[in-house]
Structures are given as structure tokens and as C-alpha cells.
Design a protein around this motif. Structure first.
Motif, PDB file in Angstrom:
ATOM      1  N   GLU A  69       0.922  -1.162   0.122  1.00 42.80           N
ATOM      2  CA  GLU A  69      -0.108   0.322  -0.030  1.00 42.80           C
ATOM      3  C   GLU A  69       1.016   1.220  -0.085  1.00 42.80           C
ATOM      4  O   GLU A  69       0.543   2.085  -0.624  1.00 42.80           O
ATOM      5  N   MET A  70       1.959   1.189   0.893  1.00 44.42           N
ATOM      6  CA  MET A  70       2.612   2.539   0.999  1.00 44.42           C
ATOM      7  C   MET A  70       3.388   2.947  -0.386  1.00 44.42           C
ATOM      8  O   MET A  70       3.348   3.873  -0.799  1.00 44.42           O
ATOM      9  N   ILE A  71       4.136   1.911  -0.802  1.00 38.72           N
ATOM     10  CA  ILE A  71       4.854   2.095  -1.975  1.00 38.72           C
ATOM     11  C   ILE A  71       4.111   2.577  -3.303  1.00 38.72           C
ATOM     12  O   ILE A  71       4.581   3.280  -4.001  1.00 38.72           O
ATOM     13  N   ASP A  72       2.899   1.629  -3.372  1.00 42.96           N
ATOM     14  CA  ASP A  72       2.204   1.896  -4.261  1.00 42.96           C
ATOM     15  C   ASP A  72       1.596   3.276  -4.547  1.00 42.96           C
ATOM     16  O   ASP A  72       1.420   4.104  -5.354  1.00 42.96           O
ATOM     17  N   LEU A  73       1.277   3.893  -3.241  1.00 42.38           N
ATOM     18  CA  LEU A  73       0.911   5.040  -3.129  1.00 42.38           C
ATOM     19  C   LEU A  73       1.621   6.295  -3.479  1.00 42.38           C
ATOM     20  O   LEU A  73       1.157   7.068  -4.274  1.00 42.38           O
ATOM     21  N   ILE A  74       2.823   6.164  -3.143  1.00 35.84           N
ATOM     22  CA  ILE A  74       3.675   7.300  -3.424  1.00 35.84           C
ATOM     23  C   ILE A  74       4.267   7.170  -5.082  1.00 35.84           C
ATOM     24  O   ILE A  74       4.298   8.211  -5.444  1.00 35.84           O
ATOM     25  N   ILE A  75       4.248   5.882  -5.318  1.00 33.98           N
ATOM     26  CA  ILE A  75       4.782   5.825  -6.876  1.00 33.98           C
ATOM     27  C   ILE A  75       3.599   6.359  -7.758  1.00 33.98           C
ATOM     28  O   ILE A  75       3.823   7.073  -8.537  1.00 33.98           O
ATOM     29  N   ASP A  76       2.456   5.999  -7.344  1.00 34.92           N
ATOM     30  CA  ASP A  76       1.221   6.221  -8.328  1.00 34.92           C
ATOM     31  C   ASP A  76       0.923   7.758  -8.082  1.00 34.92           C
ATOM     32  O   ASP A  76       0.727   8.580  -9.396  1.00 34.92           O
TER      33      ASP A  76
END
Lengths: 205, 205
Positions: A69-76
Motif C-alpha cells: 500500500e505504502m510504496i504503490d501510493l507514493i509511486i502512483d
DNA sequence: CCTACCGATCGGTAGG
DNA sequence: CCTACCGATCGGTAGG
């Protein structure tokens, strides 16, 4: 029907899962992943420990989901800005820094878990997350490179500068607490201004 | 006399203690404090688990000593410079930043343990270390304040700037590995130059 | 979503 | 510095 647990609201499966994730993040944050027993998570959710395994297959699964959740959030968030277009390197840099510090407000507990419990991830997931982390670092390097190309930034080693930026922003998980004097956006802005302008008095350079 | 353990060199108590600390730091670093069993430490040292308790009273004691050594080391280094006198705020700032990053070379493993396993410390020790950490932060703020007073630095909020400096330097524990392209002193110097001069191209400010 | 329960791990101790 | 061992904790499962 009148036992302790029935005091909790009836919830849909999705709601229950979200509550479990929230409680787990808090406990992993305060006690650490290995020292936060499933028993404690269950208690705080208001169900029995065994019932957690109806929603998640293992303790690992909780940790894995938090990382994804965390990494996808900032990448997106950054990818979305690039797709939209129209932002210059300075705006993009400030946006990234604000994203990172703001996680302390929007996802309490998650940031510490993300940084301190990476090694506890199952091997395959760890590799996947590592790849995404690298990709995010590269996105930041790209912004710096573009700033240099457009004469907006002076940067000798973009990768080292990117690591300095990540250091300033990510380190907030060690000291920033929501509700303090400055909110996350203000802290990010302050770091951005400091980084752009420097603290050296020009006349002595 | 010919068993596996006798292969290890005979050591004095102090040497043995130092070896145990070194091995423990490595294991706490790679596996995490709670996931590094005393059994594994003992094996790597070449003695039996129970024998560790001849040198240290508990697992906690290993963690406590690592914390005390680290914080005392950097506080003493800065205090020594202040006692000697003669250094300006810029030199002091660079020296502090170099101290911090250099711990990655001189004390492998310790830095991660220091930052990630603070909460596992026994209550009383944790309070003591927290006090020393505050004191160190204040030493850094003092350097910035002095720089402002002497027209060497421009800093709006010395505490926030100090936290940015600590972020850049301490975050190295997440990515810096000795033996890479740049050594610790070079990384510190790069961060220092970046912070002093800023990355913004003056003409666009 | 619960009751009952197991297998494994681990910090630490007894006694030498 | 070792052998032998214990008490407690904990992730997870069986079966409903």
C-alpha cells in the motif's frame, strides 16, 4: 450476544479488514513487528486471535499489505503528476517531498513499519518491494536531472542528492507527530526551501 | 580440548566481551533484535549459549551497551571540539555531519540498532538515552544558532534545520555500505556542500 | 467468527 | 565456560 465482543459494531468483511490493518499498523509501530502478538491485535479489534486468520492467512500477510500500500501510493502519486504533465522540476520536487512527509498524517504507524520491518518480509515480496523502492528513487533522480537540464537546479551527483532528500523527509518518522506546531506540508515546504536556497550566507562562500 | 570450540583463539575476558558485542551488533543489524537468538550469537562466537551469561547478564545488556557506546561517542566528540575551541560554526557543522556518517564505517551494524531498537531498551535506560539524544540535538542547534549570530548561516528555524541535517546523515544507515564509490567523509562533505549552497539556481529563486 | 490446543522457539537458570 | 533443562510466549490449525 451480550459478551464483550458484541460491544463492537457489526462490520462488513472489508471494514473489518481495514480495522485489522489499522490496529496492526499501530501495534507494529509501537511494539515492533516481532513483539506485537496476533493476540494483542485481536484484542484491540475485539475478536479472538484465531478469527484473524479468517481475514488474513498469516501475520506476514499484514506486513506485506502495509508495504504494498505504502510504496504503490507514493509511486502512483508521482506517476499521476507525470502523466498529467504541466509541472516543472521545482513543483515536482516539492510535491514528492510533501507526499513523503504527509504519510505521517495520513498513515500513522505505517512509515516506521515500512522502513524498519522491510527485512521481515518474505523473500519474494521483499525483492518486489525493493524493486519498487529503486523505481521511486529513480523517479526522484529524474526530477533532479530534469531540473539540471532546464537550469533550475545545480546538482553534482543527483543520486546522492536524492538520498539526501529522502533522508530529510523519511527521517520525519523518527520525530514528527501530527498535531504539533507545524503540519506535514509546512515541514516539507521548509525542507524544500532549505534545500533550494541553502543555509550558507552567500558572502562567505 | 579438540572439540569445535577449541578452534577459536583463547581470549581474555575483555577480548571475549568485545567479540560478543561485535557479533551481536551484526546479528541485531541483519535479523533484528528480537529475531536474533542468543543461540545464534553464541554459535558465531564459538561458545555455548549459556556461556554468554557469564559475560553479560542478559540480552538486554548487549542492547544497552551498544546504545550507550554510540551516543557517548558522538556527544564526546563534539564536546571535545567545543572544549578545544578555535573552530567556527561551518567547521563544527561539517565535523558533526562527518562524525555521524562515519559511524557506518567504524561501527558496522550499530547505527541501525541504535535507531531501530531504541524502544526495546529497558524503561530507565531508554529515558537516559532519550535525554542524551536531546542533548545532542541541542548541540547541533547551538552550532546553527552560533552560525546565524556570526552571519555565517541563514536559518529560519534552527531546530527544523537540525532535524533535516540529522535526517540526511542518519539515513545513510539505510543505504550506505562501506567500500562503495565514496567513503563516509566524502558523503558527509557532499551533504554539507549541498546544504550550505543549496541546489537552486540563483537566477530563478 | 469461536473454543481448544499444539509444536516450536527462546531467554534464562541450576549446578558444576 | 559447559550440560541439561524449564517456563513462557506465540503463530498457526482443527473442527465447528
Amino acid at each position: 450476544m451480550a459478551d464483550a465482543r458484541s460491544a463492537g459494531l457489526r462490520m462488513s468483511g472489508e471494514q473489518r479488514k481495514a480495522l485489522i490493518m489499522k490496529v496492526a499498523a499501530e501495534l507494529f509501530d509501537t511494539r515492533g513487528y516481532s513483539d506485537a502478538p496476533m493476540e494483542a491485535i485481536a484484542q484491540q479489534v475485539g475478536i479472538r486471535k484465531a478469527s484473524l486468520y479468517y481475514y488474513f492467512p498469516s501475520k506476514d500477510a499484514l506486513l506485506v499489505q502495509m508495504h504494498q500500500e505504502m510504496i504503490d501510493l507514493i509511486i502512483d502519486a508521482q506517476q499521476h503528476r507525470l502523466d498529467e504533465g504541466g509541472m516543472g522540476p521545482r513543483e515536482l520536487l516539492l510535491a514528492i517531498m510533501t507526499d513523503l512527509v504527509s504519510l505521517m498524517e495520513t498513515h500513522p504507524g505505517h512509515l516506521r513499519v515500512f522502513f524498519e520491518h522491510f527485512r521481515e518480509l518474505p523473500d519474494t515480496v521483499r525483492d518486489e518491494i525493493a524493486g519498487k523502492r529503486d523505481r521511486y528513487l529513480q523517479m526522484l533522480v529524474d526530477v533532479l536531472d530534469r531540473g539540471v537540464a532546464e537550469d533550475e537546479f545545480r546538482v553534482a551527483d543527483p543520486r546522492l542528492t536524492a538520498l539526501a532528500v529522502l533522508g530529510m523527509c523519511n527521517w520525519t518518522y523518527q520525530w514528527f507527530r501530527p498535531g504539533g506546531e507545524r503540519d506535514a506540508a509546512e515541514v516539507a515546504r521548509y525542507f524544500y526551501d532549505t534545500l533550494l536556497g541553502g543555509i550558507g550566507d552567500g558572502q562567505h562562500a
